[in-house]
Design a protein around this motif. Structure first.
Motif, mmCIF file in Angstrom:
data_model
loop_
_atom_site.group_PDB
_atom_site.id
_atom_site.type_symbol
_atom_site.label_atom_id
_atom_site.label_comp_id
_atom_site.label_asym_id
_atom_site.label_seq_id
_atom_site.Cartn_x
_atom_site.Cartn_y
_atom_site.Cartn_z
ATOM 1 N N UNK A 1 2.962 1.352 -12.970
ATOM 2 C CA UNK A 1 2.453 2.711 -12.871
ATOM 3 C C UNK A 1 0.969 2.721 -13.187
ATOM 4 N N UNK A 2 0.230 3.587 -12.518
ATOM 5 C CA UNK A 2 -1.171 3.815 -12.835
ATOM 6 C C UNK A 2 -1.360 5.314 -13.021
ATOM 7 N N UNK A 3 -1.886 5.697 -14.169
ATOM 8 C CA UNK A 3 -2.047 7.109 -14.474
ATOM 9 C C UNK A 3 -3.199 7.710 -13.692
ATOM 10 N N UNK A 4 -3.269 9.025 -13.708
ATOM 11 C CA UNK A 4 -4.319 9.728 -12.982
ATOM 12 C C UNK A 4 -5.709 9.364 -13.498
ATOM 13 N N UNK A 5 -5.779 8.912 -14.761
ATOM 14 C CA UNK A 5 -7.056 8.535 -15.348
ATOM 15 C C UNK A 5 -7.194 7.024 -15.565
ATOM 16 N N UNK A 6 -6.346 6.219 -14.871
ATOM 17 C CA UNK A 6 -6.578 4.787 -14.770
ATOM 18 C C UNK A 6 -5.832 3.875 -15.713
ATOM 19 N N UNK B 1 -6.970 8.013 -0.910
ATOM 20 C CA UNK B 1 -5.621 8.517 -1.181
ATOM 21 C C UNK B 1 -4.585 7.400 -1.088
ATOM 22 N N UNK B 2 -4.902 6.258 -1.690
ATOM 23 C CA UNK B 2 -4.053 5.083 -1.577
ATOM 24 C C UNK B 2 -3.898 4.396 -2.926
ATOM 25 N N UNK B 3 -2.679 3.942 -3.208
ATOM 26 C CA UNK B 3 -2.369 3.122 -4.370
ATOM 27 C C UNK B 3 -1.854 1.777 -3.869
ATOM 28 N N UNK B 4 -2.224 0.694 -4.553
ATOM 29 C CA UNK B 4 -1.866 -0.647 -4.136
ATOM 30 C C UNK B 4 -1.034 -1.347 -5.205
ATOM 31 N N UNK B 5 -0.231 -2.301 -4.762
ATOM 32 C CA UNK B 5 0.481 -3.190 -5.667
ATOM 33 C C UNK B 5 0.278 -4.615 -5.171
ATOM 34 N N UNK B 6 -0.577 -5.353 -5.859
ATOM 35 C CA UNK B 6 -0.799 -6.758 -5.544
ATOM 36 C C UNK B 6 0.265 -7.582 -6.248
ATOM 37 N N UNK C 1 0.837 -1.190 0.000
ATOM 38 C CA UNK C 1 0.000 0.000 0.000
ATOM 39 C C UNK C 1 0.874 1.242 0.000
ATOM 40 N N UNK C 2 0.396 2.280 -0.657
ATOM 41 C CA UNK C 2 1.047 3.583 -0.681
ATOM 42 C C UNK C 2 -0.005 4.606 -0.299
ATOM 43 N N UNK C 3 0.105 5.142 0.904
ATOM 44 C CA UNK C 3 -0.883 6.080 1.426
ATOM 45 C C UNK C 3 -0.330 7.497 1.421
ATOM 46 N N UNK D 1 -0.390 -6.497 -10.025
ATOM 47 C CA UNK D 1 -1.484 -5.634 -10.427
ATOM 48 C C UNK D 1 -1.446 -4.351 -9.615
ATOM 49 N N UNK D 2 -1.443 -3.212 -10.294
ATOM 50 C CA UNK D 2 -1.487 -1.925 -9.622
ATOM 51 C C UNK D 2 -2.912 -1.388 -9.675
ATOM 52 N N UNK D 3 -3.346 -0.748 -8.598
ATOM 53 C CA UNK D 3 -4.682 -0.172 -8.541
ATOM 54 C C UNK D 3 -4.652 1.054 -7.640
#
Length: 126
Positions: free
Chosen positions: A50-55, A76-81, A21-23, A68-70
């Protein structure tokens, strides 16, 4: 301003999974592209996902089909499974925010990112 904190790293056996997780705090990263990088001892920091601002999503070849990035902008969190982990995946993993808001390109090199977290250690035993 914005601060990033990575979490979820640990020690696992080959073939197992982790979710990083990236918070963000201080500011929202809504509207910004967010990337994951990793650095192993004696090696340079490399792009992972990487995941862009628009997905839109992109991955380095070595993790395609396994990682998988989401993102959840409300949290306000990005994940890396990370599934089917291999010993060569062992590294310190960092998240970072693009320096340009609503960038029309998706950066994959560290100099293009302006804010970084402290990193979280991932160790994979065989």
């Amino acid at each position: 301003q914005v601060q990033l904190v990575e979490s979820g790293g640990g020690l696992v056996q080959a073939g197992e999974s982790l979710r990083l997780s990236c918070a963000a705090s201080g500011r929202t990263f809504t509207g910004y592209t967010v990337g994951w990088f990793r650095q192993a001892p004696g090696k340079e920091r490399e792009f992972v996902a990487v995941i862009s601002w628009n997905g839109n999503r992109h991955y380095t070849d070595s993790v395609k089909g396994r990682f998988t990035i989401s993102r959840d902008n409300a949290k306000n969190t990005v994940y890396l499974q990370m599934n089917s982990l291999k010993p060569e995946d062992a590294a310190v993993y960092y998240c970072a925010v693009d320096s340009v808001r609503r960038n029309i390109v998706i950066p994959t090199t560290p100099p293009r990112y302006s804010v970084w977290g402290q990193g979280t250690q991932v160790t994979v035993s065989s």
